[in-house]
Scaffold this motif. Sequence first.
Motif, PDB file in Angstrom:
ATOM      1  N   ILE A 282       3.601   0.133  -0.830  1.00 40.09           N
ATOM      2  CA  ILE A 282       2.398   0.792  -0.312  1.00 40.09           C
ATOM      3  C   ILE A 282       2.455   0.707   1.199  1.00 40.09           C
TER       4      ILE A 282
ATOM      5  N   GLY B 125       0.657   2.263   4.900  1.00 38.27           N
ATOM      6  CA  GLY B 125      -0.553   2.857   5.450  1.00 38.27           C
ATOM      7  C   GLY B 125      -0.944   2.115   6.709  1.00 38.27           C
TER       8      GLY B 125
ATOM      9  N   SER C 168      -6.297   0.879   6.119  1.00 34.30           N
ATOM     10  CA  SER C 168      -6.221   2.035   5.209  1.00 34.30           C
ATOM     11  C   SER C 168      -6.569   1.643   3.777  1.00 34.30           C
TER      12      SER C 168
ATOM     13  N   LYS D 233      -4.848  -0.915   1.920  1.00 33.15           N
ATOM     14  CA  LYS D 233      -3.717  -1.435   1.137  1.00 33.15           C
ATOM     15  C   LYS D 233      -4.075  -2.795   0.507  1.00 33.15           C
ATOM     16  N   THR D 234      -4.544  -3.694   1.366  1.00 33.44           N
ATOM     17  CA  THR D 234      -4.840  -5.046   0.875  1.00 33.44           C
ATOM     18  C   THR D 234      -5.975  -5.021  -0.147  1.00 33.44           C
TER      19      THR D 234
ATOM     20  N   ASP E 160       1.560  -8.851  -0.397  1.00 35.09           N
ATOM     21  CA  ASP E 160       0.984  -8.194   0.768  1.00 35.09           C
ATOM     22  C   ASP E 160       1.726  -8.697   2.007  1.00 35.09           C
TER      23      ASP E 160
ATOM     24  N   ALA F 259       2.909  -4.255  -0.317  1.00 36.23           N
ATOM     25  CA  ALA F 259       2.355  -3.561   0.834  1.00 36.23           C
ATOM     26  C   ALA F 259       3.017  -4.159   2.058  1.00 36.23           C
TER      27      ALA F 259
ATOM     28  N   HIS G 157       4.566  -3.442   6.327  1.00 37.26           N
ATOM     29  CA  HIS G 157       4.790  -2.605   7.495  1.00 37.26           C
ATOM     30  C   HIS G 157       6.274  -2.415   7.770  1.00 37.26           C
TER      31      HIS G 157
ATOM     32  N   MET H 132      -0.961   5.421   1.940  1.00 36.43           N
ATOM     33  CA  MET H 132      -2.430   5.348   1.946  1.00 36.43           C
ATOM     34  C   MET H 132      -2.958   5.815   3.290  1.00 36.43           C
TER      35      MET H 132
ATOM     36  N   VAL I 283      -4.789   7.198  -1.660  1.00 38.30           N
ATOM     37  CA  VAL I 283      -3.332   7.271  -1.777  1.00 38.30           C
ATOM     38  C   VAL I 283      -2.968   8.739  -1.554  1.00 38.30           C
TER      39      VAL I 283
ATOM     40  N   THR J 201       2.468   9.761  -3.364  1.00 37.57           N
ATOM     41  CA  THR J 201       3.382   8.782  -3.960  1.00 37.57           C
ATOM     42  C   THR J 201       4.679   9.488  -4.304  1.00 37.57           C
TER      43      THR J 201
END
Lengths: 567, 363
Positions: free
Chosen positions: B85, B87, B91, B93-94, B214, B245, B247, B262, B267, B270
């Motif tokens: 994921i 974003g 956004s 994600k968490t 995460d 999720a 970066h 996201m 979302v 995908t």
Amino acid sequence: MNPVLLLAKNHVRTLVRSRATVLTVLAVPLILLLIAGFVFDTNSLNRVRVGVWSSSASELSESIISTIQQESVTVHQYDTQEECVDAVKQGDQQACLAFVGTFARGASNTLNLYIDPSRTTLMYPLLQSLESALAIRSDELGKDLATSVVTALQAIRETVELRKGSIVTLTTSINGAGHSIGQLATSITPANVSLNASLASEVVAAGASHTQQVDQFLNATAALAEDLADQLEAVDFALNASTLSNTSKQSLRSQVANASAFVDDLVDEANVTTADLAVVNLTGTLEGIAAKLAATKAQIDAVAAVQGSLAANLHAVKSKLDASLLTVAELQKGFNDITAALEGVTVTDPDAIAAPVKTVILPVTSETNYRTYAFPFLMVIVLLFSGLLVPPLLMLAEQSSPAALRVSLLPIKPIVKLQAFFLASLAILGAQSVLMLIVAGLFLQVFVGLLPALLVLLVISAVMTLIGMLVGLLVSRELLAVLTSILIGVVLLVLSDFIIPLDTLPRWFSALAQLNPAVIGGEAIRSSLLFGDWGSLLSVGALIIVAGVLAVVLLVVGHALPRKQVR
Amino acid sequence: MADVLQSFVQSSLSKGMPQAELEQTLIKAGWPKDIVLKYLHKGTEPITPSKNAQIRAQGVSKSFDGKRVLDNVNLEIVQGEIFGIIGQSGSGKTTLLQIIAGLTQPEQGDVVVFLPSGPQSVRQSPEAMRSFIGYAAQQPSLYPDLTVEENLSHFGQVFGLSERAAKQKAASLLKLVGLADSKAVRAGNLSGGMQKRLDIACALVHDPKLLLMDEPVADLDVVLRTHLWDVLRSINKQGTTIVIASHFLADLESFCDRIGIMRNGRVAETGTPDELRVIYSRNQEVRVELGSHAYDELLASLKRQNIDVAKTIKETGAIKIQTSQPTSVVESIVQFSKQRKDALLHLEVGRPSVRELFEELFT
């Protein structure tokens, strides 16, 4: 802006961001003041429960009991002193009054007042209240006894007043008699003395003078006669020796014999003359004496005259003395009355008037150390605040712990988590309890019920832990939880016997406060620790019920509250 | 045309224009309503359930302090895949991961996790799936006062392992994450990277069927990151579905089977990395390396020829040119090289990376 102000401003801003915290911060002092103001708005016990034991019921003891009953004191009679004291230990009674001995009126009586010094706050208002009641009765008794004394004195005074006239009369009579006797003495004493003195001296002097004169005369005559006799003897010798005729000699001898006879006559004559002279002189003297006796007679006549008046005076004195005798009889009667009045005063001991009932305050245990009495309550206070603070801080520490997220991911039901918090808190409080009991056992060495005390402490810990957990469940911030716990703790503390006796509170409020776990626990730990009373465990039953209710509330709240969500 | 519309929609939404206002604006501008709705609601349309779904989120919405963090999210993650994921920050994600893990309840919609015991709704029974889910958050979640081994052993036992089994499991996991030598160290005394590894080990202690992570490699160096990806791959091969999720888009691009993008609480798309590159990139990327490094002159030449150059990315000794006219760009580069007798060391044409795509999407 000044860094200090900047930081302070930020602290305040952070604090006020939570409305609940602000509300609590503001509410804590207000609630405490409200409760304290309400609780302390009293100055005496509303009701006092006193056990009474009397070794032999007397009119005095009954009257004292009756008096204290009128002073908002509930009295319960016990058959033995031990039962009475035990009732105090168990908290059924707040004090035990033991009437020792006959407890008779007019004697110095001792009243043993057994109190429980471990009821630190109750003790002084209780003593104040009981002492007030007993002082009233003691004052009444003292007043009664003093009144009897005063009445007797009054009777004496009245008798004295009544007989004061008699004494004046008696004094006057005695004074009069004295005066009369004085006069009598004045009239008698000079006549007697002068008469006897002059007469005797004159008679003696005259007699002595005449005797001396006679003796001198007789002595001179005797000496002359002796000289003449010697001369005649010398003549006779010379005649015998002379050559004269016998006749001449005879004639001379006859003349010498005549001369001797003459001398003898002379001697006799001299004696008679001297005696006559002495008689003449004596007659003169006697005449003088007679004259003086006449004068004396005159004086005696005068004395006789005085004697007449003396007799009259003596009669007067006698009559006065007779009158005085009557007065003395009256005084005698007065003294009899006074004696009777004094005999009416039965009190012979001054203490019986000053303190007709002496109250001796005795502790129900042999301990005299105040710290020992306070120790059970100190333990409850420790557990009170530990129980209120440890669980919520544990719960909130878990929530704010770095592990909080992972813990919330564990496949554990909320009730299990609550049980774990309960167990952990109880373990901490249990350790505190054991520690405190060790301290009690090692250093104070007065406790007899360590084991029941430990059980009681654990139950108290459980209840406090449950309350603390409820705080931890309802409150989400540590500061707020601490404030809330402190608030609850102070309220529980104020509404317990630790600070102010519950019996001083209004009845309904007192009844409500009886549900306070600190009150129930305090009583139980006191009984168990100080008196080794296993029965205290029964009283903890109420505490267990409270714990049960709290546990149910805890579960309901825990279930009803929305689950804390991770942000 | 569609790209223009998509760009406009993305730009407007990212600037905070309300969706209803944007819809009306586009319709007034003459865009067909069905097309507008398609673009506006992309990512929110109901998904078609698949047979092997592991997670299915339907209509999930969530707000914090009035701000909508998730907005009608629909997503399906299939069993056994590694799903990434991406974003922007904020956004959602968490939040989405937390809802899947049952840590946060959605305001609307639901997430169903398909477990061996059957599908479980996180709204109805969040606790029921916790034995099957492992979660490693952005911040390590550990007891700082417990040692590394104690942390692992404790969580293992809570998940039902015996003390002995928990210790054995802890030992194997510590070896796996490279913390075997630090088992007696208190977690609070570990470095950030070591704590992160321990946290991942804790997430794996009960052999979860679904692993949610995460930013798992945020504090790890390159070696450890590579090592961790290897570990996760091995775990994935054992049948564990992994949702990450992160970066580290380059890592995700190479590691994930599928990626969800996201944006604004939704979302947006995908697909596999390749699918996303195709879907989102109008341009192709030409990477060129000249011996003279005369890239400014090259770009000036392209401009003089009116060749589209959407974006240039200068690298050490090379340049990437994103263009909608890759053939023309390649021809011009060859021509430029010949004219200047410059050595054409490297020339490659391809799609932009997901990272570049991501940057393009959100800038």
